[in-house]
Design an enzyme around this catalytic site. Structure first.
Site, PDB file in Angstrom:
ATOM      1  N   CYS A   1      45.326  66.884  53.067  1.00  0.00           N
ATOM      2  CA  CYS A   1      46.576  66.255  52.578  1.00  0.00           C
ATOM      3  C   CYS A   1      47.650  66.313  53.660  1.00  0.00           C
ATOM      4  O   CYS A   1      48.825  66.599  53.370  1.00  0.00           O
ATOM      5  CB  CYS A   1      47.092  66.936  51.315  1.00  0.00           C
ATOM      6  SG  CYS A   1      45.967  66.874  49.949  1.00  0.00           S
TER       7      CYS A   1
ATOM      8  N   ASP B   1      59.270  73.699  51.454  1.00  0.00           N
ATOM      9  CA  ASP B   1      58.000  73.716  50.736  1.00  0.00           C
ATOM     10  C   ASP B   1      57.385  75.097  50.965  1.00  0.00           C
ATOM     11  O   ASP B   1      56.871  75.395  52.044  1.00  0.00           O
ATOM     12  CB  ASP B   1      57.104  72.597  51.283  1.00  0.00           C
ATOM     13  CG  ASP B   1      55.715  72.621  50.656  1.00  0.00           C
ATOM     14  OD1 ASP B   1      55.396  73.578  49.936  1.00  0.00           O
ATOM     15  OD2 ASP B   1      54.953  71.672  50.904  1.00  0.00           O
TER      16      ASP B   1
ATOM     17  N   HIS C   1      52.706  68.680  54.190  1.00  0.00           N
ATOM     18  CA  HIS C   1      51.689  68.266  53.220  1.00  0.00           C
ATOM     19  C   HIS C   1      52.162  66.939  52.620  1.00  0.00           C
ATOM     20  O   HIS C   1      53.365  66.685  52.535  1.00  0.00           O
ATOM     21  CB  HIS C   1      51.624  69.354  52.142  1.00  0.00           C
ATOM     22  CG  HIS C   1      50.554  69.183  51.118  1.00  0.00           C
ATOM     23  ND1 HIS C   1      50.658  68.305  50.069  1.00  0.00           N
ATOM     24  CD2 HIS C   1      49.362  69.811  50.968  1.00  0.00           C
ATOM     25  CE1 HIS C   1      49.583  68.399  49.304  1.00  0.00           C
ATOM     26  NE2 HIS C   1      48.774  69.316  49.826  1.00  0.00           N
TER      27      HIS C   1
ATOM     28  N   LYS D   1      48.336  78.916  43.841  1.00  0.00           N
ATOM     29  CA  LYS D   1      48.116  79.576  45.138  1.00  0.00           C
ATOM     30  C   LYS D   1      48.617  81.024  45.089  1.00  0.00           C
ATOM     31  O   LYS D   1      48.310  81.828  45.953  1.00  0.00           O
ATOM     32  CB  LYS D   1      48.817  78.817  46.264  1.00  0.00           C
ATOM     33  CG  LYS D   1      48.235  77.418  46.476  1.00  0.00           C
ATOM     34  CD  LYS D   1      48.823  76.784  47.705  1.00  0.00           C
ATOM     35  CE  LYS D   1      48.875  75.274  47.619  1.00  0.00           C
ATOM     36  NZ  LYS D   1      47.617  74.594  47.850  1.00  0.00           N
TER      37      LYS D   1
ATOM     38  N   GLN E   1      52.600  77.592  50.661  1.00  0.00           N
ATOM     39  CA  GLN E   1      51.711  78.506  51.380  1.00  0.00           C
ATOM     40  C   GLN E   1      52.406  79.827  51.681  1.00  0.00           C
ATOM     41  O   GLN E   1      51.800  80.885  51.556  1.00  0.00           O
ATOM     42  CB  GLN E   1      51.240  77.865  52.695  1.00  0.00           C
ATOM     43  CG  GLN E   1      50.417  76.599  52.522  1.00  0.00           C
ATOM     44  CD  GLN E   1      49.021  76.850  51.957  1.00  0.00           C
ATOM     45  OE1 GLN E   1      48.506  77.963  51.995  1.00  0.00           O
ATOM     46  NE2 GLN E   1      48.412  75.805  51.417  1.00  0.00           N
TER      47      GLN E   1
HETATM   48  N1  PLP Z   1      52.590  71.815  50.045  1.00  0.00           N
HETATM   49  C1  PLP Z   1      51.672  72.533  50.689  1.00  0.00           C
HETATM   50  C2  PLP Z   1      52.017  73.114  52.035  1.00  0.00           C
HETATM   51  C3  PLP Z   1      50.417  72.740  50.131  1.00  0.00           C
HETATM   52  O1  PLP Z   1      49.499  73.452  50.796  1.00  0.00           O
HETATM   53  C4  PLP Z   1      50.130  72.180  48.858  1.00  0.00           C
HETATM   54  C5  PLP Z   1      48.806  72.345  48.246  1.00  0.00           C
HETATM   55  O2  PLP Z   1      47.791  72.334  48.898  1.00  0.00           O
HETATM   56  C6  PLP Z   1      51.134  71.452  48.211  1.00  0.00           C
HETATM   57  C7  PLP Z   1      52.360  71.285  48.841  1.00  0.00           C
HETATM   58  C8  PLP Z   1      50.923  70.839  46.862  1.00  0.00           C
HETATM   59  O3  PLP Z   1      50.818  71.813  45.891  1.00  0.00           O
HETATM   60  P1  PLP Z   1      50.374  71.454  44.414  1.00  0.00           P
HETATM   61  O4  PLP Z   1      49.193  70.531  44.544  1.00  0.00           O
HETATM   62  O5  PLP Z   1      50.023  72.738  43.812  1.00  0.00           O
HETATM   63  O6  PLP Z   1      51.494  70.810  43.742  1.00  0.00           O
END
Ligand code: PLP
Length: 406
Positions: A364, A199, A122, A225, A202
């Site tokens: 993203c 990360d 992401h 999430k 998910q």
């Molecule tokens: N990493 C992954 C794999 C994600 O799916 C997301 C959110 O869609 C993020 C990071 C970013 O999370 P946040 O916007 O809650 O900080």
């Protein structure tokens, strides 16, 4: 026992109609809906227990501080961390990953050092490393997923060189759903001295995470999430790595002493938590974790695996649909494009009129989109409250799209 009717009854929004259709919410990869227990915890905190934390000596401030700090313990247990002070509160994964980039990366990475990233990260796990690349001349080394969307640990390990100083990798792709065997990466002799940042945005919603078993150094999660409030989150940072970090933001709470010409910092993890935090959001996240643990991640996984198998079969049976990502180890996240000229935005808009909420766009994850050779895709992502009936509604909606657009 996992009773889908009982679970659904806990989420008030699922009773809503959208354009006269029952809401079929399949955008959980973007953000999950909130159970009553979370909404009530927020209501209670603001109605009866609100004050700033870590500052006051009065009753309400002490109560709020206790409630707030209790969440640290919940997250510690939820992620299987050894120590409570290895949990830093954040506003979400994005802040957690930026914290590592600024507080650790700026002080431990130098020109020519390499960071290994997967192409399916992401943007939140890419852009902070671009900052370091721009500022310090660090090299970003990319590992591509295989054609089925899997990312075998050996492919990551193969990219290691004597200059590798960090591996920053997703536990589950937000586009393909592929689950990465992080433990195998961390267990390898090759990563003995290389920090591994995961990360977990998910993955933590769908699978049991234990950072000690995984053996990683950093593990970031995001509250919204996890059925909790937006603007809440946390990152696990091992004590070893905390020692290598300097504070990222300065302000209240993170100090122990401030003079005209000197400053001393608070102990960990508080020295990485400057200013008034998202107090009520974190209390809501604590309630969300209670909820997940009451239902049981094993039960959630079993239910979601059934949904995944059911959806996979139905989606792959549609000859005019291309599903991206068919790895054996994957979560209930499906990205797809309709063969021909239908744009994913059109699919999403038409499905929306039927009450079906999916995401469309580049998710993203532009490097992944480039790798797949597509500009955008549609994504249906499932949560504990989704049902097979909703998979059928999605399929019916997609057939409707196909008939309209072809
Ligand atoms: N990493 C992954 C794999 C994600 O799916 C997301 C959110 O869609 C993020 C990071 C970013 O999370 P946040 O916007 O809650 O900080």
């Amino acid at each position: 026992m996992f009773d889908i009717k009982e679970i659904r009854a806990e989420f008030p929004i699922l009773e809503r109609k959208i354009y006269d259709n029952p809401l079929c919410y399949l955008d959980n990869g973007a953000s999950a809906q909130k159970p009553k227990i979370v909404i009530e915890a927020i209501h209670r905190a603001y109605s009866f227990e609100y004050a700033n934390v870590h500052r006051g000596l009065h009753f309400l401030s002490n109560t709020a501080t206790d409630r707030f700090e209790a969440v640290r313990e919940k997250i510690q247990k939820f992620l299987g961390a050894k120590f409570n002070d290895e949990i830093v509160f954040t506003s979400g994964t994005t802040e957690g990953l930026n914290l590592v980039s600024y507080a650790w990366g700026q002080h431990n990475l130098n020109e020519g050092d390499e960071i290994i990233l997967s192409v399916m990260e992401h943007h939140a796990n890419i852009v902070p490393w671009h900052f370091i690349r721009q500022k310090k001349g660090v090299v970003l080394k990319w590992v591509e997923p295989r054609s089925d969307g899997s990312l075998p640990p050996e492919d990551v390990l193969k990219a290691i060189s004597p200059r590798t100083k960090l591996i920053a990798i997703t536990h589950m792709s937000n586009v393909l759903g592929s689950i990465v065997d992080v433990k195998k990466i961390c267990d390898s002799k090759l990563t003995k001295n290389i920090p591994v940042l995961v990360d977990g945005s998910q993955a933590a919603v769908h699978i049991n995470v234990n950072v000690q078993e995984l053996g990683c150094d950093f593990y970031a999660v995001t509250g919204h999430k996890l059925y909790g409030p937006s603007g809440s989150g946390a990152i696990y940072v091992s004590r070893k790595r905390m020692k290598e970090m300097e504070p990222f933001m300065g302000g209240g709470s993170m100090i122990s002493d401030v003079k005209r010409c000197s400053v001393a910092f608070n102990t960990i993890p508080h020295k990485f938590e400057a200013g008034t935090p998202g107090i009520v959001g974190m209390i809501g996240l604590g309630a969300a974790i209670d909820f997940i643990q009451d239902v049981g991640l094993e039960n959630i996984k079993k239910h979601e695996d059934e949904l995944k198998n059911y959806a996979e079969e139905k989606l792959t049976n549609l000859s005019w649909l291309s599903v991206q990502g068919t790895a054996l180890e994957k979560g209930a996240i499906f990205s797809f494009t309709m063969n021909g000229s239908a744009h994913p935005h059109d699919l999403s808009t038409i499905l929306d009129r039927k009450g079906v909420a999916v995401r469309a766009g580049q998710h993203c994850a532009q490097p992944l989109m480039d790798h797949l050779g597509i500009a955008a895709s549609c994504r249906a992502s499932f949560a504990m409250y989704n049902s097979k009936t909703e998979v059928d509604i999605l399929i019916k909606g997609l057939k409707h799209c196909y008939n309209l657009l072809n």
